[in-house]
Design an enzyme around this catalytic site. Sequence first.
Site, PDB file in Angstrom:
ATOM      1  N   ASP A   7      93.235 -18.576  56.314  1.00 13.69           N
ATOM      2  CA  ASP A   7      92.854 -19.967  56.577  1.00 13.69           C
ATOM      3  C   ASP A   7      93.136 -20.300  58.044  1.00 13.69           C
ATOM      4  O   ASP A   7      94.043 -19.721  58.652  1.00 13.69           O
ATOM      5  CB  ASP A   7      93.655 -20.920  55.685  1.00 13.69           C
ATOM      6  CG  ASP A   7      93.118 -20.968  54.261  1.00 13.69           C
ATOM      7  OD1 ASP A   7      92.040 -20.402  54.023  1.00 13.69           O
ATOM      8  OD2 ASP A   7      93.787 -21.567  53.398  1.00 13.69           O
ATOM      9  N   TYR A  35     102.841 -14.300  50.382  1.00 15.85           N
ATOM     10  CA  TYR A  35     102.795 -15.452  51.283  1.00 15.85           C
ATOM     11  C   TYR A  35     104.079 -16.266  51.202  1.00 15.85           C
ATOM     12  O   TYR A  35     104.745 -16.304  50.161  1.00 15.85           O
ATOM     13  CB  TYR A  35     101.639 -16.397  50.902  1.00 15.85           C
ATOM     14  CG  TYR A  35     100.255 -15.799  50.997  1.00 15.85           C
ATOM     15  CD1 TYR A  35      99.512 -15.923  52.171  1.00 15.85           C
ATOM     16  CD2 TYR A  35      99.685 -15.140  49.914  1.00 15.85           C
ATOM     17  CE1 TYR A  35      98.223 -15.392  52.258  1.00 15.85           C
ATOM     18  CE2 TYR A  35      98.403 -14.604  49.994  1.00 15.85           C
ATOM     19  CZ  TYR A  35      97.687 -14.738  51.174  1.00 15.85           C
ATOM     20  OH  TYR A  35      96.419 -14.208  51.261  1.00 15.85           O
ATOM     21  N   ARG A 149      96.407 -22.506  48.601  1.00 14.22           N
ATOM     22  CA  ARG A 149      96.322 -23.975  48.674  1.00 14.22           C
ATOM     23  C   ARG A 149      95.850 -24.568  47.349  1.00 14.22           C
ATOM     24  O   ARG A 149      96.271 -25.662  46.968  1.00 14.22           O
ATOM     25  CB  ARG A 149      95.428 -24.418  49.830  1.00 14.22           C
ATOM     26  CG  ARG A 149      94.064 -23.828  49.885  1.00 14.22           C
ATOM     27  CD  ARG A 149      93.478 -24.061  51.288  1.00 14.22           C
ATOM     28  NE  ARG A 149      92.386 -23.158  51.569  1.00 14.22           N
ATOM     29  CZ  ARG A 149      91.107 -23.469  51.410  1.00 14.22           C
ATOM     30  NH1 ARG A 149      90.773 -24.683  50.964  1.00 14.22           N
ATOM     31  NH2 ARG A 149      90.160 -22.611  51.675  1.00 14.22           N
TER      32      ARG A 149
END
Length: 264
Positions: A7, A35, A149
């Site tokens: 992203d 992550y 997200r």
Amino acid sequence: GHAGTLDPMATGVLPVFVGRATRAVEFASESDKEYIAGLKLGVITNTQDTTGEVLEERPVQVDHHQLWNALAQFQGDILQVPPMYSAIKRNGKKLYELARKGQEVERAPRKVSIRALGVLDEDRPDAPPQPGRADYTLRVRCSKGTYVRTLCHDIGAALGCGGCMSALRRTEAAGFSLAEAVPLEALLDAPDPAALLRPVDAYFFRYPAVTVEGTALRKAKNGNPFPCSAADGDWRVYGPGGEFLLLGRCAGGMMSTIKSFFEV
């Protein structure tokens, strides 16, 4: 070639493949990723992260125990609806192109796997409750195709207060860790950038190695199965001079090519 996009707001590991190594991208893109993500509760945006337009803000009355209970719902195999702000294509158009025009289309849920999901910092499942806390740091280990997200958005929805992603750093991809990564600035300043490249076979280090020569070598370079005394399984195959030839699969004394990497 590269193994997985990031992203715009994200940092971290992005494996890049050059020359014959691009033939390994298909293996790398299938691997798990890890992550470190910021979770902001109480805020819902159109992009599911803090770079987007705020659609709604809600009070947060969640304590730490409630958050850990919510996280448990998202571990293992789950169905995830891809966000509109993504590069997935629909009728030749990327979804984010449609989203920027104010359009929204139905997206089919996709199965992804969350291998590990927890809260970092000083927090533990048995920590004292902290009602009203809005910002957390998550560690996520997940399969290909997972949108972190969207995971943050869905965790917020499960808690009833909404949520979005406030930061993202990829700490592992294609088996390479953040500690092994070369910062972009170091690459740009390097007098010989090619010296920073790893050999092609470095990606397949977890497989055992075998060397072939003579008739087997000729057959290997022609893409034909060749006799091999190795045990059944997948192998790194080298020529007598140490040249990495291919990733092969041995079965019943015969080696077949999974993917070749020698220079033609």
